[in-house]
Design an enzyme around this catalytic site. Structure first.
Site, PDB file in Angstrom:
ATOM      1  N   CYS A  47       0.843  -1.189   0.000  1.00  0.00           N
ATOM      2  CA  CYS A  47       0.000   0.000   0.000  1.00  0.00           C
ATOM      3  C   CYS A  47       0.882   1.244   0.000  1.00  0.00           C
ATOM      4  O   CYS A  47       1.791   1.372   0.825  1.00  0.00           O
ATOM      5  CB  CYS A  47      -0.900  -0.015   1.229  1.00  0.00           C
ATOM      6  SG  CYS A  47      -1.838   1.519   1.453  1.00  0.00           S
ATOM      7  N   CYS A  96      -7.220  -0.803   0.801  1.00  0.00           N
ATOM      8  CA  CYS A  96      -6.227  -1.410   1.672  1.00  0.00           C
ATOM      9  C   CYS A  96      -6.932  -1.953   2.914  1.00  0.00           C
ATOM     10  O   CYS A  96      -7.699  -1.241   3.553  1.00  0.00           O
ATOM     11  CB  CYS A  96      -5.175  -0.390   2.075  1.00  0.00           C
ATOM     12  SG  CYS A  96      -4.020  -1.012   3.326  1.00  0.00           S
ATOM     13  N   CYS A  99      -5.459   0.298   6.118  1.00  0.00           N
ATOM     14  CA  CYS A  99      -5.684   1.739   6.337  1.00  0.00           C
ATOM     15  C   CYS A  99      -6.886   2.279   5.581  1.00  0.00           C
ATOM     16  O   CYS A  99      -7.212   3.448   5.725  1.00  0.00           O
ATOM     17  CB  CYS A  99      -4.430   2.537   5.991  1.00  0.00           C
ATOM     18  SG  CYS A  99      -4.140   2.752   4.220  1.00  0.00           S
ATOM     19  N   CYS A 119      -7.671  -4.339 -10.624  1.00  0.00           N
ATOM     20  CA  CYS A 119      -7.199  -3.239 -11.466  1.00  0.00           C
ATOM     21  C   CYS A 119      -6.801  -2.106 -10.526  1.00  0.00           C
ATOM     22  O   CYS A 119      -7.666  -1.457  -9.932  1.00  0.00           O
ATOM     23  CB  CYS A 119      -8.344  -2.830 -12.393  1.00  0.00           C
ATOM     24  SG  CYS A 119      -7.902  -1.577 -13.582  1.00  0.00           S
TER      25      CYS A 119
HETATM   26 FE    FE Z   1      -2.800   0.978   3.514  1.00  0.00          FE
END
Ligand code: FE
Length: 132
Positions: A47, A96, A99, A119
């Site tokens: 991320c 994510c 987060c 994607c």
């Molecule tokens: Fe994250």
């Protein structure tokens, strides 16, 4: 997984304006522009906001869409899912799992073994090279 909860002000201070627009405002980078689109190195895609491991390079494939594409996340729970009805479409948003930052969308026209296509905006990712 331990979650990260930061205010948008905190994210804004940490991220570049371009990262903030996609990761926190759910923007979309222009196709064929992302730095990691053509990346073929061995490693882990994390991320771009919090560093949570999201995708292994072995699951990356050329989708022809102009965005980095993967057929599965690195672990269950690495990615979170949300129905996105914006722009008059029914799409599954990928976030994510740690987060909550926006990554991209998931479609069901991917390759086997999953048939799924994650994607993902290149700018939502950072790459950690791990030679085999
Ligand atoms: Fe994250």
């Amino acid at each position: 997984m331990e979650k990260i909860n930061k205010t948008e002000e905190e994210w804004k201070a940490e991220l570049t304006p371009e990262q903030f627009e996609v990761l926190r405002k759910k923007g979309t980078e222009r196709p064929w522009t992302g730095a990691l689109l053509e990346n073929k190195k061995s490693g882990v895609y994390e991320c771009g906001a919090c560093g949570n491991p999201l995708f292994d390079s072995s699951t990356k494939f050329d989708s022809g869409s102009g965005w980095p594409s993967f057929f599965q996340p690195i672990t269950k729970g690495a990615v979170a899912y949300k129905l996105d009805t914006s722009h008059g479409m029914h799409r599954t948003e990928a976030l994510c799992g740690k987060c909550g930052s926006h990554l991209g969308h998931i479609f069901n026209d991917g390759p086997q073994p999953t048939g799924e296509r994650y994607c993902i905006n290149s700018i939502s990712l950072k790459f950690e090279e791990k030679p085999k």
